[in-house]
Design a protein around this motif. Structure first.
Motif, PDB file in Angstrom:
ATOM      1  N   GLY A 119       6.468  -1.415  19.420  1.00 47.70           N
ATOM      2  CA  GLY A 119       6.955  -2.528  20.232  1.00 47.70           C
ATOM      3  C   GLY A 119       7.070  -3.817  19.445  1.00 47.70           C
ATOM      4  N   LEU A 120       6.109  -4.069  18.561  1.00 49.63           N
ATOM      5  CA  LEU A 120       6.196  -5.266  17.728  1.00 49.63           C
ATOM      6  C   LEU A 120       7.413  -5.208  16.811  1.00 49.63           C
ATOM      7  N   LEU A 121       7.638  -4.056  16.208  1.00 49.34           N
ATOM      8  CA  LEU A 121       8.803  -3.927  15.328  1.00 49.34           C
ATOM      9  C   LEU A 121      10.098  -4.105  16.106  1.00 49.34           C
ATOM     10  N   ALA A 122      10.212  -3.444  17.249  1.00 53.10           N
ATOM     11  CA  ALA A 122      11.435  -3.564  18.052  1.00 53.10           C
ATOM     12  C   ALA A 122      11.643  -5.009  18.503  1.00 53.10           C
ATOM     13  N   GLY A 123      10.571  -5.650  18.953  1.00 53.51           N
ATOM     14  CA  GLY A 123      10.679  -7.038  19.389  1.00 53.51           C
ATOM     15  C   GLY A 123      11.003  -7.974  18.247  1.00 53.51           C
ATOM     16  N   GLY A 124      10.388  -7.740  17.091  1.00 51.82           N
ATOM     17  CA  GLY A 124      10.685  -8.566  15.928  1.00 51.82           C
ATOM     18  C   GLY A 124      12.141  -8.453  15.499  1.00 51.82           C
ATOM     19  N   ARG A 125      12.656  -7.241  15.498  1.00 58.44           N
ATOM     20  CA  ARG A 125      14.067  -7.046  15.133  1.00 58.44           C
ATOM     21  C   ARG A 125      14.997  -7.702  16.138  1.00 58.44           C
ATOM     22  N   GLU A 126      14.630  -7.614  17.406  1.00 57.71           N
ATOM     23  CA  GLU A 126      15.451  -8.241  18.449  1.00 57.71           C
ATOM     24  C   GLU A 126      15.479  -9.750  18.270  1.00 57.71           C
ATOM     25  N   ARG A 127      14.321 -10.351  17.992  1.00 63.37           N
ATOM     26  CA  ARG A 127      14.270 -11.806  17.783  1.00 63.37           C
ATOM     27  C   ARG A 127      15.058 -12.206  16.548  1.00 63.37           C
ATOM     28  N   SER A 128      14.958 -11.413  15.492  1.00 58.33           N
ATOM     29  CA  SER A 128      15.683 -11.726  14.265  1.00 58.33           C
ATOM     30  C   SER A 128      17.186 -11.680  14.487  1.00 58.33           C
ATOM     31  N   ALA A 129      17.640 -10.722  15.283  1.00 57.45           N
ATOM     32  CA  ALA A 129      19.075 -10.584  15.543  1.00 57.45           C
ATOM     33  C   ALA A 129      19.596 -11.650  16.502  1.00 57.45           C
ATOM     34  N   GLY A 130      18.684 -12.296  17.222  1.00 66.04           N
ATOM     35  CA  GLY A 130      19.103 -13.251  18.250  1.00 66.04           C
ATOM     36  C   GLY A 130      19.522 -14.612  17.728  1.00 66.04           C
ATOM     37  N   HIS A 131      19.298 -14.863  16.441  1.00 65.02           N
ATOM     38  CA  HIS A 131      19.624 -16.176  15.871  1.00 65.02           C
ATOM     39  C   HIS A 131      20.336 -16.015  14.528  1.00 65.02           C
ATOM     40  N   PRO A 132      21.531 -15.448  14.540  1.00 63.25           N
ATOM     41  CA  PRO A 132      22.234 -15.255  13.260  1.00 63.25           C
ATOM     42  C   PRO A 132      22.479 -16.590  12.564  1.00 63.25           C
ATOM     43  N   ASP A 133      22.254 -16.607  11.274  1.00 62.87           N
ATOM     44  CA  ASP A 133      22.481 -17.796  10.443  1.00 62.87           C
ATOM     45  C   ASP A 133      21.615 -18.993  10.840  1.00 62.87           C
ATOM     46  N   ASP A 134      20.459 -18.736  11.463  1.00 66.84           N
ATOM     47  CA  ASP A 134      19.553 -19.817  11.852  1.00 66.84           C
ATOM     48  C   ASP A 134      18.111 -19.387  11.568  1.00 66.84           C
ATOM     49  N   PRO A 135      17.689 -19.433  10.296  1.00 67.77           N
ATOM     50  CA  PRO A 135      16.344 -18.960   9.951  1.00 67.77           C
ATOM     51  C   PRO A 135      15.234 -19.687  10.712  1.00 67.77           C
ATOM     52  N   ARG A 136      15.389 -20.977  10.925  1.00 68.16           N
ATOM     53  CA  ARG A 136      14.368 -21.726  11.677  1.00 68.16           C
ATOM     54  C   ARG A 136      14.283 -21.198  13.116  1.00 68.16           C
ATOM     55  N   GLY A 137      15.437 -20.923  13.716  1.00 74.88           N
ATOM     56  CA  GLY A 137      15.450 -20.366  15.071  1.00 74.88           C
ATOM     57  C   GLY A 137      14.799 -18.996  15.118  1.00 74.88           C
ATOM     58  N   VAL A 138      15.062 -18.180  14.088  1.00 76.94           N
ATOM     59  CA  VAL A 138      14.425 -16.854  14.011  1.00 76.94           C
ATOM     60  C   VAL A 138      12.919 -17.007  13.912  1.00 76.94           C
ATOM     61  N   THR A 158      11.776 -16.099   3.296  1.00 73.74           N
ATOM     62  CA  THR A 158      12.490 -16.306   2.026  1.00 73.74           C
ATOM     63  C   THR A 158      13.810 -17.035   2.249  1.00 73.74           C
ATOM     64  N   ALA A 159      14.370 -16.902   3.455  1.00 73.69           N
ATOM     65  CA  ALA A 159      15.575 -17.682   3.776  1.00 73.69           C
ATOM     66  C   ALA A 159      15.230 -19.157   3.960  1.00 73.69           C
ATOM     67  N   LEU A 160      14.073 -19.418   4.532  1.00 75.31           N
ATOM     68  CA  LEU A 160      13.646 -20.803   4.760  1.00 75.31           C
ATOM     69  C   LEU A 160      13.126 -21.475   3.499  1.00 75.31           C
ATOM     70  N   HIS A 161      12.610 -20.668   2.571  1.00 73.96           N
ATOM     71  CA  HIS A 161      12.039 -21.199   1.328  1.00 73.96           C
ATOM     72  C   HIS A 161      12.769 -20.563   0.146  1.00 73.96           C
ATOM     73  N   PRO A 162      13.963 -21.046  -0.174  1.00 77.72           N
ATOM     74  CA  PRO A 162      14.735 -20.449  -1.280  1.00 77.72           C
ATOM     75  C   PRO A 162      13.912 -20.409  -2.567  1.00 77.72           C
ATOM     76  N   GLY A 163      13.968 -19.263  -3.210  1.00 74.28           N
ATOM     77  CA  GLY A 163      13.236 -19.094  -4.457  1.00 74.28           C
ATOM     78  C   GLY A 163      11.824 -18.556  -4.278  1.00 74.28           C
ATOM     79  N   MET A 164      11.357 -18.475  -3.049  1.00 76.29           N
ATOM     80  CA  MET A 164      10.014 -17.935  -2.822  1.00 76.29           C
ATOM     81  C   MET A 164      10.035 -16.431  -3.062  1.00 76.29           C
ATOM     82  N   PRO A 165       9.146 -15.895  -3.902  1.00 75.94           N
ATOM     83  CA  PRO A 165       9.085 -14.442  -4.102  1.00 75.94           C
ATOM     84  C   PRO A 165       8.651 -13.733  -2.818  1.00 75.94           C
TER      85      PRO A 165
END
Length: 199
Positions: free
Chosen positions: A76-95, A148-155
Motif C-alpha cells: 500500500g505504501l508503494l502504490a500510494g507513493g507512486r500515485e502521489r509521484s504521478a499526481g504532480h508531473p514536473d513539480d518536484p516540490r508538489g510531489v 534528487t530532482a529538488l537537489h540537483p547534483g545530490m548523489p
C-alpha cells in the motif's frame, strides 16, 4: 478499516470489516504491545473472543498473521507513493509535499503496525521478509527520485540517507503521547519532515 485500506487510502475503505480483518487488527495490537514472542495464539483468540484453535480457520499461525499485517502495508505504501509521484508531473516540490502528507497520515493511522515493523520484521521467514524489503526499497526510490530532482547534483546515496531520516521522524508515532491533538501532530510532523528534506 483494514491496515491495507489505510495504507492505500482505497476507495472502498468504509466497507464493513471481515472477521479475519478484526482478528488481524487485534493480533497486531498485541504483537506491538507485548512483542511477537510474548503473544500466543490463545492470547489472540481470547482477545478476539474465539478459541485459539478457531483462529487456524483464518490464519496458519502467528507467522502468517505477521506477514498478513506487514506485506499489504508495504504494498500500500508503494502504490500510494507512486500515485502521489504521478499526481504532480514536473513539480518536484508538489510531489514531495504530497508524499509527506501521505506518509504522515499513514503513520498517524497505524502506530501499532509501525511498531510491529520496527521490532518484529525479522521474525518472518525469508521469503516474505525479502518481499517486504524489496517493496520498501522501491518505496524509498520514489523519495530518492524527487529528492534528487529538488537537489540537483545530490548523489542517490545521500538522497536515501535523507529519505530514511525523514521516515524515522514520521514513523515516530508509536512513541508520541496524546497530549497534542492529532491534527497538530500531523502539522508538526509534516513541517519537520519538509524542513529536513528541503534543507
Amino acid at each position: 478499516m483494514t491496515v491495507e485500506q489505510q495504507a492505500r487510502g482505497a476507495a472502498g475503505a468504509g466497507r464493513r470489516r471481515s472477521r479475519k480483518d478484526e482478528i488481524l487488527e487485534i493480533a497486531v495490537g498485541l504483537f506491538a504491545a507485548r512483542g511477537y514472542h510474548g503473544v500466543s495464539m490463545d492470547d489472540i483468540g481470547a482477545a478476539a473472543g474465539v478459541t485459539g484453535p478457531a483462529l487456524y480457520h483464518h490464519f496458519a499461525g502467528k507467522e502468517a498473521m505477521l506477514a498478513a499485517a506487514l506485506i499489504p502495508v508495504s504494498e500500500g505504501l508503494l502504490a500510494g507513493g507512486r500515485e502521489r509521484s504521478a499526481g504532480h508531473p514536473d513539480d518536484p516540490r508538489g510531489v514531495l509535499e504530497s508524499l509527506i502528507d501521505f506518509h504522515v497520515e499513514f503513520a498517524l493511522a497505524n502506530p501499532a503496525v509501525i511498531a510491529l515493523h520496527l521490532h518484529e520484521l525479522d521474525r518472518l521467514p525469508e521469503e516474505p521478509r525479502r518481499r517486504i524489503r524489496r517493496l520498501q526499497r522501491l518505496y524509498v526510490e520514489e523519495w530518492v527520485t524527487v529528492l534528487t530532482a529538488l537537489h540537483p547534483g545530490m548523489p542517490d546515496g545521500e538522497a536515501r540517507v535523507l529519505a530514511h531520516a525523514a521516515f524515522g521522524l514520521m514513523n515516530s508515532t508509536p512513541f508520541l503521547g496524546g497530549e497534542v491533538d492529532r491534527r497538530r501532530r500531523a502539522e508538526l510532523l509534516r513541517d519537520a519532515a519538509l524542513a529536513a528534506l528541503l534543507a
